[in-house]
Enzyme design. Structure first.
Site: not given
Ligand code: F6P
Length: 324
Positions: A22, A105, A128, A171, A212, A254
């Site tokens: 974009a 950033t 996040d 997160g 339950r 990841h």
């Molecule tokens: O900010 C995105 C994020 O995936 C977070 O959720 C996580 O804590 C962090 O980055 C992991 O970072 P890295 O990829 O450097 O391990």
């Protein structure tokens, strides 16, 4: 403004490519020369900068990751690093920047502007959803759906074996991914950093489920949860109660950062990319383009960085009610 550059920085997020597209196509449309910087601030320092055209962004709207690659640059945090970055931008005649990323950033961009006067407009790219100034960040919706798909699959096996699963989602310090994937996945409990959940409450919820005759229980845990990561919480639960039901821990990790962006993320990314570019053209600086209540808005970086983005606690109450 005649020449701008775009880059992605920090953790990648699905939809970043739609955002780059974009920015580039918007620049071409408005007759502005556009450059791409590879690997965020690291690439800026090293002069890894190249001219982009409409064709540079063909067939990327549907791709996860970022064609510009991403990095977290330690060198840019130093005055020497920023001096090198400025030198490179001058070499290419770049007058303004579109930064796709998160808090780190935007912090870098603010310091850079104070020192060298290069204006930056940001687009929020992070799974996040932890940035004030936009209802949703680019990549969040895809990450929630990825987590949800995993939760659904785990539910199948949890149910077959009458097990409890503790599922840890990403997160950073935010519980957004946990709360939405947890609600959509019918979790029995969601643990987030924003709200204290005593281990005794976790134990009570699980016990209530057993009594339950629930055939499976799922607890979704945000990685920033105060009580610890999922394996530590499992240990704390075992210390408080003798389990007569199997418990397993899964950390999604990841996987939540990759994959094909959802339609929602592609559309949001397109709006925010164009919004950031046009903001820059109209003299905005040190602001992030966001969408709040379906309106495009610009929020100063200092607020996106400083102000908290609270989760809706009523959603946690709903999780409790809906898991009886
Ligand atoms: O900010 C995105 C994020 O995936 C977070 O959720 C996580 O804590 C962090 O980055 C992991 O970072 P890295 O990829 O450097 O391990």
């Amino acid at each position: 403004m005649k020449r701008i550059a775009v880059f992605t920085s920090g953790g990648d997020a699905p939809g970043m490519n739609a955002c780059i597209r974009a920015v580039v196509r918007g620049a071409v449309y408005h007759g502005i020369e556009v450059f791409g910087v590879r690997r965020g601030y690291s690439g800026m320092i090293n002069g890894d900068i190249f001219q982009m055209s409409s064709y540079s962004v063909s067939n990327i709207v549907q791709r996860g990751g970022t064609i510009l690659k991403s990095a977290r640059s330690k060198e840019f945090m130093t005055p020497e690093g920023r001096a090198k970055a400025f030198e490179q931008l001058q070499k290419f005649g770049i007058e303004g920047l579109v930064a796709i990323g998160g808090n780190g950033t935007f912090t870098g961009a603010t310091i850079f502007y104070d020192e060298y006067g290069i204006p930056t407009v940001g687009a929020p790219g992070t799974i996040d959803n932890d940035l004030y100034g936009t209802d949703y960040t680019i990549g969040y919706d895809t990450a929630v759906n990825t987590a949800l798909e995993a939760i659904d699959k785990i539910r199948d096996t949890a149910d077959s074996h009458d097990r409890i699963f503790l599922i840890e989602v990403m997160g950073r310090d935010s519980g957004y991914i946990a709360i939405q994937s947890g609600i959509a996945g019918g979790a029995e409990l969601v643990m987030v950093p924003e709200v204290l959940t005593p281990i005794s409450e976790v134990v009570e919820t699980l016990k209530a489920g057993w009594s339950r005759q629930k055939s499976s229980s799922i607890v979704v845990i945000a990685e920033g949860e105060e009580a610890g990561i999922a394996s530590e919480i499992a240990e704390k639960i075992r210390q408080q109660v003798e389990l007569n039901i199997d418990m397993r821990v899964t950390t999604l990790g990841h996987i939540q950062r990759g994959g094909i962006p959802t339609a929602y993320d592609r559309i949001l990314a397109s709006r925010l990319g164009l919004g950031a570019l046009e903001g820059l053209m109209n003299g905005e600086k040190n602001v992030m383009a966001g969408v709040v209540n379906n309106e495009l808005v610009y929020t100063p970086f200092r607020d996106t960085i400083r102000l908290p983005k609270p989760i809706n606690e009523d959603l946690l109450r709903m999780v409790k009610i809906l898991s009886v």
